[in-house]
Design a protein around this motif. Structure first.
Motif, short mmCIF file in Angstrom:
data_model
loop_
_atom_site.label_atom_id
_atom_site.label_comp_id
_atom_site.label_asym_id
_atom_site.label_seq_id
_atom_site.Cartn_x
_atom_site.Cartn_y
_atom_site.Cartn_z
N SER A 114 44.81 51.25 66.52
CA SER A 114 44.67 50.17 65.55
C SER A 114 43.66 50.53 64.47
O SER A 114 42.61 51.11 64.76
CB SER A 114 44.23 48.87 66.24
OG SER A 114 42.91 48.97 66.73
N SER A 117 48.52 47.90 63.77
CA SER A 117 48.78 48.98 64.72
C SER A 117 49.50 50.10 63.99
O SER A 117 50.72 50.12 63.90
CB SER A 117 49.64 48.47 65.90
OG SER A 117 50.83 47.86 65.42
N TYR A 128 51.13 43.13 65.48
CA TYR A 128 49.73 43.17 65.92
C TYR A 128 48.87 42.36 64.95
O TYR A 128 47.95 41.66 65.37
CB TYR A 128 49.26 44.61 65.99
CG TYR A 128 47.85 44.78 66.54
CD1 TYR A 128 47.65 45.07 67.89
CD2 TYR A 128 46.74 44.66 65.72
CE1 TYR A 128 46.36 45.23 68.39
CE2 TYR A 128 45.46 44.81 66.21
CZ TYR A 128 45.27 45.10 67.55
OH TYR A 128 44.00 45.24 68.05
#
Length: 346
Positions: free
Chosen positions: A89, A110, A161
């Motif tokens: 990330s 991500s 994400y």
């Protein structure tokens, strides 16, 4: 990579063994101050409860057990296939991450995603990279406030994400693949750079000049020794190579992973307690896992299982993709090849 001579330990097997030792921190734990070290590394690990967040709306786990012959040689790890979603990330949280290119805003994406599949007998592994620019149907995901996000069509994969954190990333992968993710692991900007620095750097070779002002990486074609900040830029760069797509970046990331394994295998890691401590601290300090891997003991069990993989039985592939007809800067799954790949991992 140089061919291995008969009678010599295979380099990749040594690398996997070192990874297992680093994850388990067994040498450090067995040394003076072991109790404090174990407590420190154990507390380093952060976790999220993926199972509680997603509930029952998930693919079923295969009800397959290992063969009797394989079971006799396996450590005490979960039987059957294992699928682990591994994310890198680009966190914007904290000054260190921002200084490494995370930007000034909050949140994270991500930018690196891999599904690590371990077969039933824990003797083979396949690593499938998912391009961050892949357009997917992002499912409704739970939010920290108790609500849920809306379904999004033709959304970039890495947006899952950003809008819903690890749980949404896992749910998106499960919906697009039909494969149950047994575990989740994440490493952020700062943690990755710290790991490379703890190893003393890595050596990579590029066949073309890299000039990327966005990742701040400028390398002439050839072999280079990279520190943590440079290695992170190497893993993130894409605008300075090829056509600027995420596909070129994935190739660099795969090379970097191999370079890290070679560094662990060829260096003095196992004979240098201080260096081993720094590597173990960087690994555990940068990890966020699901609650099934949030202790040193559970990571050790997983590492022992990975050590069963033979050198020739570790494959790296990329999910088959095509340029999106309506957006040449994005890709879509190449069917039926993509579905056939995921079906082989169930």
């Amino acid at each position: 990579m140089t061919d291995e001579q008969p009678g010599q330990p295979p380099r990749r097997r040594r690398a996997l063994r070192v990874v297992g030792i680093v994850l388990g921190c067994t040498l450090v734990v067995g040394a003076a101050g072991a109790g404090w070290a174990y407590w420190h590394f154990d507390r380093n690990i952060k976790s999220v409860d993926i199972n509680s967040a997603l509930g029952t709306d998930r693919p079923e786990r295969p009800s397959v057990t290992p063969s009797a012959s394989a079971t006799a040689t396996l450590p005490a790890v979960p039987s059957g296939t294992l699928n682990i979603l591994v994310l890198g990330s680009d966190s914007r949280t904290g000054k260190e991450n921002q200084a490494l290119g995370g930007g000034e805003s909050g949140g994270a994406r991500s930018d690196t995603a891999m599904v690590v599949h371990i077969n039933t007998d824990h003797t083979e592994a396949t690593v499938v990279s998912i391009p961050r620019d892949t357009l997917v149907t992002r499912p409704s995901c739970p939010t920290s406030s108790g609500g849920s996000t809306s379904v999004a069509y033709h959304a970039m994969f890495n947006s899952a994400y950003a809008v819903g954190g690890p749980a949404c990333a896992v749910k998106t992968v499960e919906k697009m693949t039909g494969v149950r993710m047994d575990h989740y692991m994440e490493i952020d900007f700062a943690g990755f750079a710290d790991l490379i620095d703890a190893l003393g750097g890595v050596t990579v070779t590029t066949t073309q000049d890299i000039d990327d002002t966005r990742s701040h990486l400028h390398l002439e074609a050839g072999t280079h020794r990279l520190d943590g900040k440079q290695a992170l830029a190497f893993a993130r760069t894409r605008h300075g190579i090829g056509n600027g797509s995420d596909l070129g970046r994935i190739a660099l990331q795969q090379q970097l992973v191999k370079a890290m394994l070679q560094e662990m295998s060829a260096g003095n890691l196992l004979t240098d307690p201080l260096k081993l401590y720094k590597v173990a601290d960087a690994v555990t300090g940068s990890l966020t896992t699901d609650t099934g891997l949030d202790s040193l003991g559970e990571l050790t069990d997983l590492a022992q299982g990975l050590r069963q993989v033979e050198p020739g039985a570790l494959k790296t592939v990329m999910m088959p993709v095509l340029l999106a007809p309506w957006d040449r800067n994005r890709v879509v799954a190449d069917e039926p090849e993509a579905s056939e790949l995921w079906a082989s991992l169930r």
